[in-house]
Scaffold this active site. Structure first.
Site, PDB file in Angstrom:
ATOM      1  CE  LYS A  36     -29.117   0.051  -6.686  1.00 31.69           C
ATOM      2  NZ  LYS A  36     -28.548  -0.041  -5.348  1.00 31.69           N
ATOM      3  CB  THR A  37     -31.073   3.493  -2.090  1.00 25.41           C
ATOM      4  OG1 THR A  37     -30.017   3.071  -2.958  1.00 25.41           O
ATOM      5  CG2 THR A  37     -30.565   3.459  -0.662  1.00 25.41           C
ATOM      6  CG  ASP A 222     -28.564  -2.480  -2.933  1.00 23.14           C
ATOM      7  OD1 ASP A 222     -29.238  -2.490  -3.985  1.00 23.14           O
ATOM      8  OD2 ASP A 222     -27.861  -1.509  -2.589  1.00 23.14           O
ATOM      9  CD  GLU A 223     -25.765  -2.269  -6.705  1.00 21.93           C
ATOM     10  OE1 GLU A 223     -26.024  -2.846  -7.772  1.00 21.93           O
ATOM     11  OE2 GLU A 223     -25.614  -1.032  -6.607  1.00 21.93           O
ATOM     12  CD  GLN A 253     -26.946  -0.016 -13.194  1.00 17.68           C
ATOM     13  OE1 GLN A 253     -26.058   0.711 -12.773  1.00 17.68           O
ATOM     14  NE2 GLN A 253     -28.199   0.080 -12.781  1.00 17.68           N
ATOM     15  NE  ARG A 613     -23.532   5.040 -13.913  1.00 16.35           N
ATOM     16  CZ  ARG A 613     -24.507   4.527 -13.179  1.00 16.35           C
ATOM     17  NH1 ARG A 613     -24.628   4.844 -11.923  1.00 16.35           N
ATOM     18  NH2 ARG A 613     -25.390   3.688 -13.690  1.00 16.35           N
TER      19      ARG A 613
END
Length: 679
Positions: A36-37, A222-223, A253, A613
């Protein structure tokens, strides 16, 4: 220009679609590890280099300084020359702070306003609540939490009473009114105000909103699943006219409901912006298929508005191991010894291993085991030295000594230890200082104070001011460190700590922290030029400590070769080759509080974050017995273990689930591992 096209060509089809869509509102549902970044940073460069948009008209916001820094660095590497000049890449709170600074007059604030951190705010609440009765820390924390939630939901002080559902809420509503009035008198704002004030400002002043809409033509968030109500409203109001924005998030998330995050904002977005284009990023670049299958199967038990399933081309990978241990000590022993063995066998680095858990207390035994095996480790999420209350008190005294105009420092320590200088006195002092255009400390010396304060209040303020003046005089006479040390002894700060600590041992540790700080200050001064003036020395040394305080709060991750120990909350956004998740038991994961509150869905999302993770291997551990409140309790395996695909699990220590052949293989492998260690 060709380089941005090459970058876009290197993205997968869904990522390319997300970058190129600019003609309306866009929600990018970005699964864990889906890049996504890259989408956000490439899209900013695309808007500037391909679409001809001025960088100063673009605002990208996220939640942490670290994420904002990384995002800005990546964008700047793509934008040549001055093409990135004026671009805003910041946290939500920094954007809010910039709006407040630009609109001081309309908000009724004066230049040089103070920002109260949560501890400053708590100190003010303590004074306000102690007017009614002696209150304990839990009550203060509860009221602070209720007020914070109201601010996040844009509930103003005058409206709070109508939102009160219990007697505690009604009490908090009354405190809220006094709290806001005192903040205004101190020319101060708190952390929640950084979003609430701009949002309410835009609602009340359409002309101010219009000005900011002219400034910001495109927003990227973002987020997004972590936004609260006030952050959602801020974005909605800024973008309602143009509808040119991209928000990136993952409802699976969303693990911060306890601090106001509302994953339902993803749904609300579609209702407020019917033209919303939803693009799903489902290709994962991090984990093996087995790990992703486990994550997908687990999270499918939660309800979804937008369905998605992560996939990967990294191959099937190893089975997920589930290790049942006799007790928590055996669990920690197993994890520590296995990390040691695997590092040697697989030629891995310490930093390749991460151990995740639900609560920090689970790390205590593990730390002892890692120390026993001389395994280097880094414990994330612990309390930083400079964020401790006693250090913040000491730093406030030091700041006031070198800068008597520091009103924030004055307010923090004028009543620490308690000098019976109440909020009403401080409110009148603040109004007087404001009218005279002087600092709070300077106002304590003025004769005119007699017109607004009673003689007893003036006497108490005067005694405090003269106390500080005496120390400053010793600093001028080249006796800085003896004067500062004497200051803490004279005001009997240690007795104050003993009064307010949960135990004498805690108080002793806190006082030891203060002496450690002063030792560091003295060492720092000793390194200065011996010919320099002593006063300059101490000011420079204290300034360095203040800078260290700021840097400590914004500390970047330690990249040295150590095993990483962290909570699942703290692990979000990180990835590791080998992950151990400890404590897969009912009442721990899911947590007892969540079970009682019927909020299993967020706990499931937390387990999902832990699983995703892992890049190569994932090991889940649990104990049959765990000590709590001094007694050994029997544990029940977590319900989440039953929700995983059983064919992908390799159980150990549970006869009904264990494969006898694999058990023999493990025995042989363990012996071989010991031989290689000894060899």
């Amino acid at each position: 220009m060709s380089s941005i096209r090459e970058r876009i060509a290197g993205l997968n089809p869904r990522q390319q679609e997300a970058v190129r869509f600019i003609d309306g509102p866009c929600l990018v549902l970005a699964g864990a590890g889906s890049g996504k970044t890259s989408v956000i940073t490439t899209k900013i460069a695309y808007l500037v280099l391909e679409c001809g948009m001025s960088a100063r008209r673009i605002a990208a916001v996220t939640f942490t300084n670290k994420a904002a820094r990384e995002m800005k660095e990546r964008v700047q590497s793509m934008l040549p020359g001055k093409s990135g000049h004026g671009l805003t890449v910041s946290t939500f709170h920094t954007l809010g702070l910039n709006i407040i600074r630009a609109e001081l007059k309309t908000l009724g604030l004066r230049p040089g306003f103070s920002l109260f951190d949560p501890e400053d705010a708590k100190a003010l609440l303590r004074d306000l609540m102690n007017k009614d009765a002696q209150v304990d820390a839990d009550q203060i924390n509860k009221v602070q939490g209720i007020i914070s939630q109201w601010k996040n939901d844009l509930v103003l002080p005058g409206q709070a009473l109508s939102h009160a559902e219990t007697e505690d809420d009604a009490y908090a509503a009354r405190v809220y009114e006094h709290y806001v009035r005192h903040l205004k008198a101190y020319n101060a704002v708190d952390f929640d105000d950084l979003i609430m004030l701009p949002a309410t400002l835009f609602e009340r002043h359409p002309e101010v909103l219009a000005k900011w809409r002219r400034r910001i033509h495109y927003m990227l968030v973002d987020e997004y699943q972590d936004t609260n109500s006030s952050q959602y409203q801020l974005v909605r109001m800024l973008m309602a006219e143009r509808e040119t924005f991209t928000v990136v998030g993952d409802d699976d998330q969303s693990i911060y409901a306890w601090r106001g995050a509302r994953p339902e904002n993803l749904v609300q977005l579609g209702e407020d912006f019917p033209r919303l284009n939803v693009i799903k990023l489902e290709q994962n670049y991090r984990s093996t298929s087995i790990i992703l299958n486990a994550a997908n199967t687990l999270i499918a038990n939660n309800p979804h508005v937008y369905e998605k399933a992560l996939w990967s081309d990294k191959g099937r990978g190893d089975s997920i191991r589930v290790i049942v241990n006799r007790n928590e000590e055996a669990e920690a022993e197993r994890v520590a010894s296995e990390i040691l063995t695997r590092r040697i066998k697989e030629s891995a680095q310490w930093r390749d291993f991460a151990v995740l858990y639900r609560g920090n207390f689970q790390a205590r035994i593990l730390e002892l085991k890692l120390q026993h095996y001389q395994i280097p480790y880094k414990l994330s999420g612990g309390t930083s030295f400079f964020s401790r209350n006693e250090i913040k008190d000491a730093m406030a005294y030091l700041r006031l000594l070198i800068n008597p105009a520091d009103d924030n420092a004055f307010l923090r320590i004028v009543n620490v230890p308690r000098r019976e200088i109440g909020p009403t006195t401080l409110e009148k002092l603040a109004n007087y200082a404001s009218g005279r255009g002087v600092s709070l400390f300077d106002a304590c010396h003025e004769m005119g104070l007699q017109e607004v304060l009673a003689e007893r209040a003036i006497d108490r303020l005067g005694r405090f001011a003269h106390f500080i003046d005496r120390v400053r005089k010793r600093m001028d006479q080249n006796e800085a460190m003896p004067g500062i040390r004497q200051m803490f002894l004279e005001m009997d700060y240690e007795a104050w700590l003993f009064q307010n600590a949960s135990s004498p041992v805690v108080a002793e540790k806190r006082m030891a922290n203060v002496w450690t700080l002063l030792d560091q200050l003295e060492k720092s001064m000793a390194r200065e030029d011996e010919e320099a003036d002593e006063t300059d020395d101490v000011e420079a040394a204290i300034s360095r400590l203040v800078l260290r305080d700021i840097l400590d709060q914004q500390a970047q991750e330690d990249d040295t070769d150590k095993v990483q120990l962290l909570t699942m909350h703290a692990s979000k956004g990180l990835e590791f080759p080998h992950v151990y998740v400890m404590g897969l038991e009912e009442d721990l994961l899911p947590h007892r509080n969540a079970i009682d509150a019927g909020d299993i869905e967020e706990e499931r999302r937390l387990a999902y974050v832990g699983i995703t993770r892992a890049r190569q291997t994932l090991t889940l551990t649990l104990a049959r017995q765990r000590k709590a409140y001094g007694e050994m309790l029997n544990c029940t395996p977590s319900r989440f273990l039953d929700e995983l695909p059983q064919e992908d699990l390799d159980w150990e220590g549970r006869p009904d689930k264990e494969d006898p052949e694999k058990k023999r293989e493990r025995g042989t492998s363990a012996i071989a591992g010991l031989r290689s260690l000894l060899g």
